[in-house]
Design an enzyme around this catalytic site. Structure first.
Site, PDB file in Angstrom:
ATOM      1  CD  GLU A 112      -3.312  -1.781   2.354  1.00  0.00           C
ATOM      2  OE1 GLU A 112      -2.580  -0.664   3.250  1.00  0.00           O
ATOM      3  OE2 GLU A 112      -3.349  -2.537   2.153  1.00  0.00           O
ATOM      4  CD  GLU A 147      -4.632  -7.810   0.279  1.00  0.00           C
ATOM      5  OE1 GLU A 147      -5.318  -7.431   0.915  1.00  0.00           O
ATOM      6  OE2 GLU A 147      -3.149  -7.683   0.417  1.00  0.00           O
TER       7      GLU A 147
END
Length: 545
Positions: free
Chosen positions: A314, A419
């Site tokens: 991220e 994900e």
């Protein structure tokens, strides 16, 4: 990788449902927002474009009134430029019910044209508006070669299926020959797919180590695993200098026993709220030393045992490390990981890029710019980078998803959805939306693997479960099983012709071929891997007696 051109390309689909998409007829069909002055100008090469001059924020471009149809996907593209500097220009739809829907965004620049690709889905029909807007800057918005093309759901699904067949299957020519080298005519071939070629995985939790039913359920379906939390820094060194890898070691051993490949998730996590209490107060030098120890420890331990690393998780939404150690720290970390584990693919794993058309922090043009910064950093030439798109969806914007994959494919590195889940906020549509996302990923030729984020816990899952606590499928699990079965479907038998040849259309993967023929004392088995290069070759099955 993300092009900025001196002249825009032509409109896709000749503009689709939009009038005067290349402004050859002045502003016909286009409207000008209040307080904005607009005109059609020409470049030196004679190209015409709309120029909307703004004095206030948000800056607005010309817009068009359109009519949307129920249950249609709309693909959007446009070429944009701003009068000075750079600005994020958003494409926005005002739907028939008055709701504002994001269609995409791009970092537009002065002096050259950038392409915005996106879209939206209409679930009801009626009059709508489509416009461009820039936040945070008072700029003139230049627009050209705009296109909005509708597709029925059936048309879209058909294209996805055709694309999947082209990307995931190959026409294979198999030649069976006897011990003397002569072709075996009328030989019976039986085929069994041992392992699918397309990697499909799921997040794995430590509970799998103690629950055989969980182990059986997981290992009978998936060929890839990401450990939900077990390999993260806060799981292996919660207290400073007290490292413990016993759980990820055991999970890795279990995966290896079943031939499941493991993604290294993750080396570092860049968001502020995921740091350990002892890491937060460290000064720059101490933080660097702790990070160097962590990187060396986890990457050395699992080098050669994992297929990939999420290096700085991220990296666009998080700035924890950059804020303390400077703008180049992420690029340096990728280089350090590559030195220790040269064979692993290094992912830039991020959320929002694929899921939200107006996540302006992680939009495709910013994602690509960050990857270019990592790739071009001194010493990083040749490292194996990849795009990791987390894919945490609510109601998916499927046209935007496809457009974003198209844009990121320009980076020319592997793309994985890493994900995947769909929020339970979608209620009865959760399983249907999951199927839409998985089919769209599988059907895109540049997507090379997908991992679900449906890690099982007794107390419930992060967002999406596939099973109940008895490992009985929920509707989401039924979707996954249906697609696994569909994507494994292949001919199970064939007969060779007079030249010993059988032509087969096979999904990619590793196969066991068994040949039966009167000249053979017993059936002969042979393994063959079918992949994208297989169509160009003639595959000989030479029977050795």
């Amino acid at each position: 990788a993300v092009l900025c051109l001196s002249s825009p390309m032509r409109s896709l689909y000749k503009g689709g449902i939009l009038q005067n998409s290349e402004f050859d007829s002045g502003l016909m069909g286009w409207l000008v927002p209040p307080g904005v002055k607009a005109a059609v100008n020409s470049s030196q090469s004679g190209n015409k474009f709309a120029d909307a001059k703004n004095k206030d924020q948000p800056s607005r471009g010309v817009y068009q009134k359109i009519h949307l149809k129920t249950n249609h996907h709309y693909s959007l593209s446009a070429w944009l430029q701003v009068s000075s500097g750079t600005a994020v220009v958003k494409a926005i739809f005002k739907a028939p019910n008055g709701a504002y829907i994001g269609g995409g965004a791009v970092v537009a620049k002065a002096g050259c044209w950038s392409m915005l690709k996106g879209g939206m889905t209409a679930y009801s029909s009626g009059p709508a508006e489509f416009f461009f807007e820039a936040d945070g800057a008072t700029v003139d918005i230049l627009v050209d070669s705009v296109s909005l093309q509708p597709f029925t759901f059936a048309e879209w699904k058909n294209h996805t299926s055709l694309s999947a067949a082209k990307a995931r299957k190959s026409a294979v020519k198999v030649v069976a020959r006897g011990a003397d080298g002569n072709p075996l005519a009328n030989a019976e071939l039986s085929l069994k797919l041992l392992r699918p070629g397309f990697p499909l995985g799921n997040a794995m939790t430590a509970e799998i180590l103690n629950i055989p039913a969980y182990e059986k359920w997981f290992t009978s379906r998936f060929t890839v695993a990401s450990f939900e939390n077990a390999m993260k820094w806060y799981s292996t060194e919660w207290k400073r200098n007290q490292e413990n890898y016993s759980v990820p070691d055991a999970m890795l051993a279990l995966a290896q026993r079943h031939g499941i490949k493991v993604r290294g998730h993750n080396v570092f996590w860049d968001t502020n709220n995921t740091q350990m209490a002892w890491v937060n107060p460290l000064g720059a030098d101490e933080l660097k030393a702790a990070m160097q120890k962590r990187l060396s420890s986890v990457v050395t331990r699992y080098a050669g045992k994992v297929i990939a690393w999420d290096v700085v998780n991220e990296n666009l939404h998080g700035q924890f490390y950059e804020g303390r150690l400077g703008a180049n720290v992420s690029a340096e970390l990728y280089g350090e990981v590559a030195k220790i584990d040269a064979n692993a693919t290094l992912f830039m794993n991020e959320y929002g890029t694929l899921e939200w058309a107006l996540d302006l922090t992680a939009m495709a043009s910013k994602y690509a710019a960050k990857m270019e910064q990592i790739r071009s950093y001194p010493g990083n030439a040749g490292i194996k980078l990849a795009v990791g798109l987390e894919s945490h969806f609510e109601t998916p914007n499927i046209p935007y998803m496809r457009a974003t994959l198209d844009m990121l494919a320009q980076l020319k590195v592997p793309i994985w959805l890493t994900e995947i889940d769909v929020s339970p906020k979608t209620g009865p549509y959760q399983a249907e939306y999951l199927e839409d996302v998985l089919r769209e990923g599988y059907g895109h030729p540049n997507v090379e693997g997908m991992v679900l984020w449906a890690a099982w816990h007794k107390h419930g899952c992060w967002v999406m479960c596939l099973t109940d606590n008895n490992f009985t499928n929920l509707p989401t699990g039924n979707v996954v099983d249906k697609l696994i079965a569909e994507w494994k479907t292949h001919p199970v038998a064939a007969t060779t012709d007079a030249d010993g040849v059988a032509e087969l259309d096979l999904v990619h993967g590793e196969y066991k071929f068994t040949v039966t023929h009167p000249s053979l004392e017993s059936p002969m088995a042979h393994t063959l891997t079918v992949d994208a290069s297989s169509s160009a070759l003639e595959h000989a099955i030479n029977i050795k007696v």
